[in-house]
Scaffold this motif. Structure first.
Motif, mmCIF file in Angstrom:
data_model
loop_
_atom_site.group_PDB
_atom_site.id
_atom_site.type_symbol
_atom_site.label_atom_id
_atom_site.label_comp_id
_atom_site.label_asym_id
_atom_site.label_seq_id
_atom_site.Cartn_x
_atom_site.Cartn_y
_atom_site.Cartn_z
ATOM 1 N N ALA A 236 -25.769 -26.086 4.659
ATOM 2 C CA ALA A 236 -25.788 -27.372 5.368
ATOM 3 C C ALA A 236 -24.749 -28.324 4.798
ATOM 4 O O ALA A 236 -24.068 -29.048 5.536
ATOM 5 N N ILE A 237 -24.594 -28.311 3.471
ATOM 6 C CA ILE A 237 -23.604 -29.184 2.825
ATOM 7 C C ILE A 237 -22.187 -28.728 3.169
ATOM 8 O O ILE A 237 -21.318 -29.546 3.494
ATOM 9 N N VAL A 238 -21.958 -27.408 3.126
ATOM 10 C CA VAL A 238 -20.631 -26.869 3.475
ATOM 11 C C VAL A 238 -20.296 -27.215 4.917
ATOM 12 O O VAL A 238 -19.158 -27.597 5.238
ATOM 13 N N TYR A 239 -21.297 -27.084 5.795
ATOM 14 C CA TYR A 239 -21.076 -27.415 7.211
ATOM 15 C C TYR A 239 -20.626 -28.856 7.365
ATOM 16 O O TYR A 239 -19.703 -29.155 8.124
ATOM 17 N N ARG A 240 -21.277 -29.790 6.675
ATOM 18 C CA ARG A 240 -20.903 -31.205 6.783
ATOM 19 C C ARG A 240 -19.514 -31.462 6.200
ATOM 20 O O ARG A 240 -18.772 -32.315 6.695
ATOM 21 N N PHE A 241 -19.141 -30.708 5.161
ATOM 22 C CA PHE A 241 -17.783 -30.840 4.611
ATOM 23 C C PHE A 241 -16.748 -30.383 5.638
ATOM 24 O O PHE A 241 -15.720 -31.040 5.838
ATOM 25 N N ILE A 242 -17.012 -29.250 6.287
ATOM 26 C CA ILE A 242 -16.103 -28.758 7.330
ATOM 27 C C ILE A 242 -15.997 -29.779 8.452
ATOM 28 O O ILE A 242 -14.911 -30.063 8.970
ATOM 29 N N TYR A 243 -17.124 -30.338 8.820
ATOM 30 C CA TYR A 243 -17.199 -31.354 9.869
ATOM 31 C C TYR A 243 -16.349 -32.568 9.500
ATOM 32 O O TYR A 243 -15.574 -33.083 10.317
ATOM 33 N N ALA A 244 -16.504 -33.033 8.244
ATOM 34 C CA ALA A 244 -15.774 -34.216 7.789
ATOM 35 C C ALA A 244 -14.268 -33.963 7.758
ATOM 36 O O ALA A 244 -13.468 -34.822 8.145
ATOM 37 N N LEU A 245 -13.881 -32.768 7.317
ATOM 38 C CA LEU A 245 -12.455 -32.431 7.268
ATOM 39 C C LEU A 245 -11.869 -32.312 8.673
ATOM 40 O O LEU A 245 -10.731 -32.713 8.918
ATOM 41 N N ALA A 246 -12.657 -31.760 9.600
ATOM 42 C CA ALA A 246 -12.182 -31.629 10.986
ATOM 43 C C ALA A 246 -11.931 -32.995 11.605
ATOM 44 O O ALA A 246 -10.979 -33.181 12.378
ATOM 45 N N LEU A 247 -12.762 -33.970 11.261
ATOM 46 C CA LEU A 247 -12.619 -35.316 11.822
ATOM 47 C C LEU A 247 -11.347 -36.018 11.345
ATOM 48 O O LEU A 247 -10.898 -36.979 11.969
ATOM 49 N N GLU A 253 -10.772 -35.801 18.686
ATOM 50 C CA GLU A 253 -11.450 -37.032 19.067
ATOM 51 C C GLU A 253 -12.956 -36.911 18.846
ATOM 52 O O GLU A 253 -13.482 -35.821 18.631
ATOM 53 N N GLN A 254 -13.631 -38.046 18.934
ATOM 54 C CA GLN A 254 -15.082 -38.077 18.724
ATOM 55 C C GLN A 254 -15.807 -37.196 19.732
ATOM 56 O O GLN A 254 -16.835 -36.589 19.415
ATOM 57 N N THR A 255 -15.266 -37.111 20.938
ATOM 58 C CA THR A 255 -15.905 -36.310 21.984
ATOM 59 C C THR A 255 -15.767 -34.806 21.736
ATOM 60 O O THR A 255 -16.401 -34.005 22.428
ATOM 61 N N ASP A 256 -14.949 -34.416 20.766
ATOM 62 C CA ASP A 256 -14.736 -32.997 20.464
ATOM 63 C C ASP A 256 -15.728 -32.456 19.439
ATOM 64 O O ASP A 256 -15.671 -31.268 19.089
ATOM 65 N N LEU A 257 -16.633 -33.298 18.930
ATOM 66 C CA LEU A 257 -17.496 -32.897 17.821
ATOM 67 C C LEU A 257 -18.407 -31.735 18.182
ATOM 68 O O LEU A 257 -18.625 -30.833 17.371
ATOM 69 N N LYS A 258 -18.969 -31.727 19.380
ATOM 70 C CA LYS A 258 -19.842 -30.628 19.789
ATOM 71 C C LYS A 258 -19.048 -29.329 19.898
ATOM 72 O O LYS A 258 -19.550 -28.240 19.576
ATOM 73 N N LEU A 259 -17.803 -29.442 20.366
ATOM 74 C CA LEU A 259 -16.942 -28.265 20.445
ATOM 75 C C LEU A 259 -16.657 -27.718 19.050
ATOM 76 O O LEU A 259 -16.657 -26.500 18.831
ATOM 77 N N ILE A 260 -16.441 -28.614 18.091
ATOM 78 C CA ILE A 260 -16.209 -28.198 16.705
ATOM 79 C C ILE A 260 -17.419 -27.446 16.175
ATOM 80 O O ILE A 260 -17.303 -26.398 15.526
ATOM 81 N N THR A 261 -18.615 -27.971 16.477
ATOM 82 C CA THR A 261 -19.847 -27.312 16.050
ATOM 83 C C THR A 261 -19.934 -25.903 16.629
ATOM 84 O O THR A 261 -20.267 -24.946 15.920
#
Length: 304
Positions: A236-247, A253-261
């Motif tokens: 879960a922590i690694v996932y949030r790090f990947i998420y933060a780096l992708a942003l 864009e913010q609307t791409d977050l679900k696609l990133i997931t």
């Protein structure tokens, strides 16, 4: 950059509780529970409404956990007593929870700005590791009790565990209840961390939970329950790090977050499978080479 990484660590630990809940249904019970998307919002809704009503934050947080347990238990009852397909039971409960959550909040969004929360006096970075460690240790202890072992066996082979006298309906209901309780607990803590509860906050939570479980197992392994729960927390922590780096990538864009997931989940599912296939192919080629070499030696021996 450092601030976003710290934020990812803080949110990763909160989402780790939700991932542990998903782990119980996805890995332990082998149950496709979609109640998660609704029970996450339920936890946030209960916590937010109670806190704005003047209830102590810790009581509101416990109540959020209890609300999630009730939702999970109803899903379990629909499946075991109503004989409804597991996937459909979760979908039905998820849909019902949308209306229930709206009833709880009375409006689509409840603000916690200016309200006292669990994180008002103690930093998330200090409090959350303590909460996550306590929950993980309690789960590890539970899974080594007779009831916990029966729960694990139910997911492995229901027919076998019934032959030993265990009531699988009860263990399924218990597992779903405990799972959604942890999910709702995470939702309640996220609401307090972000400063609001929103009716749409639970959308896609099941995917995030699965991503955390799969990433954790792929990177850290899961030799037994103790290592598996640790892997889920770290995943879960690694996932949030990947998420933060992708942003931080400019063209995202913010609307791409679900696609990133979705991309992260696909990568976490496909990469281990590709590695296993490559390893199996390599071993097959090695065996083929050894057999060929052995045949050559035999033929040479025959000529001599």
């Amino acid at each position: 950059m450092m601030n976003s990484l710290i934020g990812a660590l803080e949110s990763g630990m909160i989402y780790a509780l939700m991932a542990l809940g998903v782990y119980i249904t996805f890995r332990i019970l082998d149950f496709p529970d979609l109640t998660v998307d609704g029970s996450f919002t339920t936890g946030g809704a209960i916590a937010a409404v109670m806190i704005t009503g003047g209830v102590a934050p810790w009581i509101a947080t416990i109540a959020a956990f209890g609300g999630g347990m009730v939702a999970g238990a109803i899903t379990g009852l629909l499946h075991t007593k109503g004989r409804i397909n597991g996937l459909l039971s979760g979908i039905v409960m998820m849909i019902a929870l949308y209306s229930i959550n709206m009833r709880i909040m009375g409006k689509p969004n409840v603000s916690l700005l200016g309200e006292k929360t669990l994180f008002s006096s103690v930093s998330e970075l200090l409090l959350m590791p303590f909460i996550v460690i306590i929950v993980k240790l309690l789960l590890d202890l539970f899974f080594h009790t007779d009831l916990g072992l029966a729960l694990r066996a139910t997911g492995d082979n229901q027919r076998m565990i019934r032959s030993f006298g265990a009531h699988t309906d009860h263990t399924i209901i218990l597992g779903l209840s405990l799972s959604n309780g942890l999910v709702a607990l995470s939702g309640g803590l996220i609401a307090q961390s972000s400063g609001f509860a929103d009716i749409s906050s639970g959308i896609g939570m099941i995917v995030i939970g699965l991503a955390s479980v799969i990433i954790g197992e792929a990177i850290f392994g899961a030799r037994n329950v103790i290592f598996a729960t640790l892997a889920v927390v770290l995943g879960a922590i690694v996932y949030r790090f990947i998420y933060a780096l992708a942003l931080r990538i400019e063209w995202i864009e913010q609307t791409d977050l679900k696609l990133i997931t979705a991309v992260i989940v696909v990568a976490a599912l496909v990469l281990p499978t590709m590695q296993r296939s490559r390893k199996a192919k390599s071993m097959a080629q090695k065996r083929s080479s050894e057999i060929t070499t052995g045949t050559d030696h035999t033929s040479l021996g025959g000529e001599l």
